[in-house]
Design an enzyme around this catalytic site. Structure first.
Site, short mmCIF file in Angstrom:
data_model
loop_
_atom_site.label_atom_id
_atom_site.label_comp_id
_atom_site.label_asym_id
_atom_site.label_seq_id
_atom_site.Cartn_x
_atom_site.Cartn_y
_atom_site.Cartn_z
N VAL A 12 0.83 -1.20 0.00
CA VAL A 12 0.00 0.00 0.00
C VAL A 12 0.87 1.25 0.00
O VAL A 12 0.59 2.25 -0.70
CB VAL A 12 -0.95 0.01 1.23
CG1 VAL A 12 -1.63 1.36 1.38
CG2 VAL A 12 -1.98 -1.10 1.10
N GLU A 44 -0.35 4.86 -5.84
CA GLU A 44 -1.70 4.91 -6.41
C GLU A 44 -2.27 6.33 -6.43
O GLU A 44 -3.15 6.64 -7.22
CB GLU A 44 -2.66 3.97 -5.64
CG GLU A 44 -3.08 4.45 -4.26
CD GLU A 44 -1.97 4.36 -3.21
OE1 GLU A 44 -2.01 5.12 -2.25
OE2 GLU A 44 -1.05 3.52 -3.38
N ILE A 96 3.19 1.39 -3.57
CA ILE A 96 2.51 1.62 -4.85
C ILE A 96 2.00 3.06 -4.89
O ILE A 96 1.21 3.45 -4.04
CB ILE A 96 1.33 0.64 -5.04
CG1 ILE A 96 1.83 -0.80 -5.08
CG2 ILE A 96 0.56 0.97 -6.32
CD1 ILE A 96 0.75 -1.85 -5.03
N ASP A 106 -9.37 34.76 -33.65
CA ASP A 106 -10.54 35.36 -33.01
C ASP A 106 -11.84 35.15 -33.79
O ASP A 106 -12.92 35.19 -33.22
CB ASP A 106 -10.33 36.85 -32.75
CG ASP A 106 -9.95 37.62 -34.01
OD1 ASP A 106 -10.03 37.03 -35.11
OD2 ASP A 106 -9.59 38.81 -33.90
N ASN A 153 3.47 6.64 5.12
CA ASN A 153 2.76 6.90 3.87
C ASN A 153 1.78 8.08 4.03
O ASN A 153 1.65 8.93 3.14
CB ASN A 153 1.99 5.63 3.45
CG ASN A 153 1.41 5.74 2.06
OD1 ASN A 153 2.10 6.13 1.12
ND2 ASN A 153 0.14 5.44 1.92
N ASP A 211 -1.56 36.82 -34.04
CA ASP A 211 -2.17 37.94 -34.75
C ASP A 211 -1.47 39.23 -34.33
O ASP A 211 -0.88 39.30 -33.25
CB ASP A 211 -3.66 38.06 -34.39
CG ASP A 211 -4.50 37.01 -35.11
OD1 ASP A 211 -4.16 36.67 -36.25
OD2 ASP A 211 -5.47 36.54 -34.51
N ASP A 250 3.36 11.32 1.96
CA ASP A 250 2.92 11.18 0.56
C ASP A 250 1.83 12.15 0.14
O ASP A 250 1.42 12.13 -1.01
CB ASP A 250 2.42 9.75 0.30
CG ASP A 250 3.57 8.82 -0.07
OD1 ASP A 250 4.72 9.21 0.18
OD2 ASP A 250 3.31 7.72 -0.59
N ASP A 254 -11.36 31.13 -38.01
CA ASP A 254 -10.08 30.74 -37.42
C ASP A 254 -10.18 29.40 -36.69
O ASP A 254 -9.16 28.82 -36.32
CB ASP A 254 -9.59 31.80 -36.43
CG ASP A 254 -9.12 33.07 -37.12
OD1 ASP A 254 -8.61 32.95 -38.25
OD2 ASP A 254 -9.25 34.16 -36.54
#
Length: 870
Positions: free
Chosen positions: A285, A290, A288, A611, A705, A332, A709, A615
């Site tokens: 857990v 995730e 990984i 614009d 974790n 432009d 994390d 276009d």
């Protein structure tokens, strides 16, 4: 059934006024009755549904199952101490789920805010005054005005229309635009596609102009009736998120394989089966990543919000990734490179020897020119005290304002000389034509580019006019010509062939649109960043070249060509010369697509501005389509990836800078998370293989974790854009996220964390004589060294140069993480985690190990082992 009624009857049915519209009090009343003019949104997940979604991961479910089994065994044995571990594991899993819900909610709110900012607008008449409002504020009975490029904001019955065409494929499936006519009689129960006196919400106007009365809003519109079919859209992910999700799966397989080996070794070594199983699952857990795609979403969303503050509105997250690779910016001229504050400064009337400066008391000849020019304009200038509010095309409002200053207000001219018919402007003809009743005569007035007007004139000194045009263009003035003729009767269907020929040339107006002061520096930044700026304009080549040279776009050795010259070139010739062309003048929308594709064939990532409705194909063809927020049509904005809310070239460069910064931050987050996760995996795997001992228990791994994390990773993603981010060349389109040695560094950093943690484990176990002492030391070193690593990952430059604590959000995130670590190390709560109190010298030694990553990274940076691509 409004399509079966006349517009007057429809107005009566809706209790509205065709000329003055609704009153403000009536609008408020109707908004309460009908609600917002919005389709029903896709049903969002409820809070419980989001919370439940956090537990769909297979490893999380296995961990919960293991904790439940552990709890049942503890109950059967009657050992109260054994209750702590499964309860703590469940609490940590729940805390992780809460963090996930908070992150998801934050990302959703950010994207909702972006959607609200990009909401369409409508041009409406209320209390007799024209204004622009959010389309969501419309109510039945409102009088709206439509022109080419607008999205239709609500179902409406046409009041007046001029050669109107609407693209209705979303409703009818008809691929070609439908012709519309306000005066058309439509039979009862006519099919949707045959209701030619109606326009429908969600469709777009491709040609012509019209006014209409709103008949239905929101879910009551034809689009609203099929809204349920539109709610099937799925959440989309960026290419980077998909790559990271795939990477997570591969890493997950490796992590599971390592955990399986750890479990087998643990069983063979005689460790309790449930303990080693829960440690293995907890490690999986933790190892990984995730949550990596979700954190990347948050970083992208935060970056997009930051771009909004810099006037760049991003419509899709993938565009942020692409911005970091932009190598060509095709822009432009008018309003983007220049200020778009058109001011009429010169005028010339046929027969004069020179131009006349525009003032408040011009000659009668010039006043006639301004009068005719103003009558042939659709824009308007509204005065609020001393302030001027320009509505419509800036070139038109410049003419209207000059006429106003000479005592000829637009409203007064329209009443005195009413418009009988018109042919709207389009980019192919580069002309606009109206028929006005002037002094009991039908006068055709044509306004447009001189080179398009001259062949259509049969009277006037065109040679001298051409010379005056070139003189004004050389001085960076935009020049428009005005011509006229008298006709006996107004044609039923006005055509260019009939009206825009046999004209008498009246004169020229010259207006100035000075370069934006910030653009020159932005162009210089482009050059420094390896980005080539290209000017694309419908203006005269002399005017375009003058401004391009002033801004540094047209350099020695570069060329400026016209659309006609481009048309004469084959694709092979264009591919050969495109790198040397910096200015394209008098171009058509089709030319823009050719320019984009020529650069793309060279492997470049192209940004293109636009614009107009025409276009849209070029904006879609470009890697990054940039629509103008002020002058841009709804269709252009809908086709673009980004909208410039200030129509400024410098904003594109700022957006590229932000895009590069966001991409760099994502690399930092990925480096941090993967490096620390690999460190956790290697720590437990190596200890089990070498010593047949687990250096960290399941709840200890989950706590690491939780505290390292989430908050530090998100705060790291909010790092300020580094000042040297525009000093390097654009990254290639297909460059890996792990390029420039990031993958190797992640692996080496994981090894470093493992070595430091194992040293801490060995010293702690030896000093205390218990495995709990080793686990306490390993936990302290691994968790706090990862927090230190968050600071190391802030930049590829030394922390001494950027300042240790200049990212205040990271400071707070790390402070919270340190407090959470301290909570389980230095309070009685640590007993439940299996920790013990260590001798003071162990904490001192642990501090030294914790700071090693900072020393190692600073040495690597100083020696040039960590450096960015140039």
């Amino acid at each position: 059934m409004y399509y079966t009624e006349s517009s007057e009857d429809a107005a009566k049915s809706l209790s509205s006024d065709l000329f003055n519209g609704l009153s403000e009090s009536e609008v408020i009343s109707r908004q309460k009755k009908y609600g917002k003019n919005k389709l029903r949104e896709k049903k969002k997940k409820t809070l419980p549904e989001r919370f439940a979604a956090q537990f769909r991961d297979a490893m999380i479910l296995i961990l919960i199952a293991a904790a439940v089994v552990s709890f049942i065994i503890a109950c059967m044995d009657g050992d109260s101490k054994e209750f702590f571990e499964p309860i703590l594991i469940l609490l940590i899993v729940i805390l992780n789920a809460i963090m996930g819900v908070m992150q998801e909610s934050k990302a959703e709110k950010a994207l909702d805010a972006l959607q609200n900012m990009s909401a369409p607008h409508a041009r409406v008449t209320r209390d007799g005054k024209e204004r622009i409002i959010d389309a969501a504020e419309l109510v039945p009975g409102d009088i709206i005005r439509l022109e080419a490029g607008d999205f239709v904001p609500a179902d409406a019955r046409l009041i007046h229309s001029v050669r109107l065409k609407s693209e209705e494929s979303a409703l009818t499936g008809e691929s070609l635009p439908s012709s519309k006519d306000a005066d058309k009689d439509v039979r009862k129960n006519a099919a949707l596609g045959d209701r030619s006196n109606m326009v429908f919400s969600g469709c777009s106007i491709t040609y012509g102009t019209a006014s209409a009365i709103v008949t239905a809003t929101g879910m009551d519109t034809e689009m609203g009736r099929i809204a349920n079919l539109l709610e099937t859209e799925n959440d989309t992910h960026t290419p980077l998120q998909n790559k990271l999700a795939q990477l997570g799966k591969h890493l997950g397989v490796l992590a599971l394989a390592a955990c399986a080996i750890i479990f087998i070794v643990g069983i063979a070594s005689g460790l309790p089966a449930l303990e080693i199983f829960m440690t293995s699952v907890s490690l999986a857990v933790s190892a990984i990543p995730e949550g990596l795609p979700a954190i990347v979403t948050i970083v992208l969303s935060i970056g997009v919000q930051r771009m909004v503050k810099r006037n760049a509105l991003i419509r899709s997250l993938p565009a942020v990734e692409t911005l970091g690779s932009a190598s060509i910016i095709c822009s432009d001229k008018t309003g983007t490179l220049t200020q778009n504050r058109m001011t009429l400064v010169k005028a010339y009337v046929d027969g004069m020897t020179s131009t006349e400066d525009i003032s408040t008391h011009n000659s009668n000849e010039i006043k006639k020119l301004l009068c005719y020019g103003s009558l042939c304009c659709d824009g308007s200038v509204v005065f609020h005290g001393p302030e001027e509010h320009h509505i419509g095309d800036p070139t038109e409002t410049a003419i209207i304002l000059a006429a106003h200053k000479n005592g000829m207000p637009k409203d007064e001219l329209n009443r005195k000389y009413p418009r009988l018919a018109e042919i709207p402007f389009d980019s192919e003809r580069k002309l606009m034509t109206t028929i006005n009743r002037i002094n009991d005569k039908n006068i055709v007035i044509v306004k447009g580019a001189f080179d398009m007007m001259a062949p259509r004139c049969i009277a006037g000194n065109l040679e001298n006019a051409k010379k005056i045009t070139e003189e004004m263009s050389t001085n960076a003035l935009r020049v428009l010509a005005v011509g006229y003729k008298e006709i006996n009767s107004v044609p039923e269907i006005p055509t260019s062939e009939e009206l825009e020929n046999g004209l008498t040339f009246i004169g020229l107006v010259g207006m100035i649109d000075p370069p934006r002061p910030e653009v020159k520096a932005a162009v210089e930044t482009c050059r420094k960043a390896g980005i080539k700026p290209v000017m694309i304009t419908g203006d005269h080549i002399t005017t375009a070249s003058t401004i391009a040279k002033e801004l540094g776009i047209l350099e020695d050795g570069n060329k400026a060509i016209t659309g006609a010259e481009l048309d004469a070139m084959t694709d092979t010739q264009l591919d050969r010369d495109v790198e040397n062309i910096s200015v394209y003048a008098r171009v058509s929308p089709e030319n823009k697509i050719r320019i984009v594709k020529a650069w793309q064939r060279k492997g470049q990532v192209v940004s293109m501005t636009g614009d107009g409705v025409n276009d849209a194909p070029a904006l879609k063809a470009a890697d990054i389509g940039c629509a103008m927020g002020i002058t841009g049509t709804d269709v252009a904005k809908g086709a673009a990836d980004m909208t410039l809310t200030d129509d400024n070239f410098a904003t594109i460069v700022d957006a590229v800078r932000e895009g590069r910064g966001i991409y760099a931050n994502i690399r930092k987050v990925i480096g941090f998370l993967l490096g620390t996760n690999i460190g956790e995996l290697l720590t437990v795997f190596t200890a089990m293989i070498l010593w047949h001992k687990t250096p960290l228990l399941s709840m200890q791994l989950l706590w690491i974790n939780l505290v390292t994390d989430s908050l530090p990773a998100i705060a790291l993603g909010m790092e300020a854009v580094e000042p040297n981010v525009m000093d390097s060349r654009p990254k290639p389109k297909d460059e890996s996220i792990f390029a420039h040695g990031l993958g190797i560094r992640i692996l080496l950093q994981g090894v470093m964390f493992a070595i430091l943690s194992l040293i801490g484990f060995s010293i702690g176990e030896y000093a205390t004589g218990t495995i709990a002492g080793g686990q306490t030391m390993a936990f302290m070193v691994l968790s706090l060294s990862q927090i230190v690593q968050a600071y190391n990952m802030r930049s590829e430059r030394s922390l001494f140069k950027i300042g240790f604590f200049t990212n205040h959000k990271l400071n707070w995130a790390c402070l919270i993480s340190i407090l959470l670590v301290a909570l389980v190390l230095f309070t009685p709560a640590g007993i439940a985690f299996g920790f013990i109190y260590l001798p003071w010298n162990m904490y001192l030694l642990g501090l030294i190990l914790i700071l090693v990553p900072c020393i190692v990274m600073e040495i690597s940076k100083a020696c040039g082992l960590i450096k960015h691509q140039r």
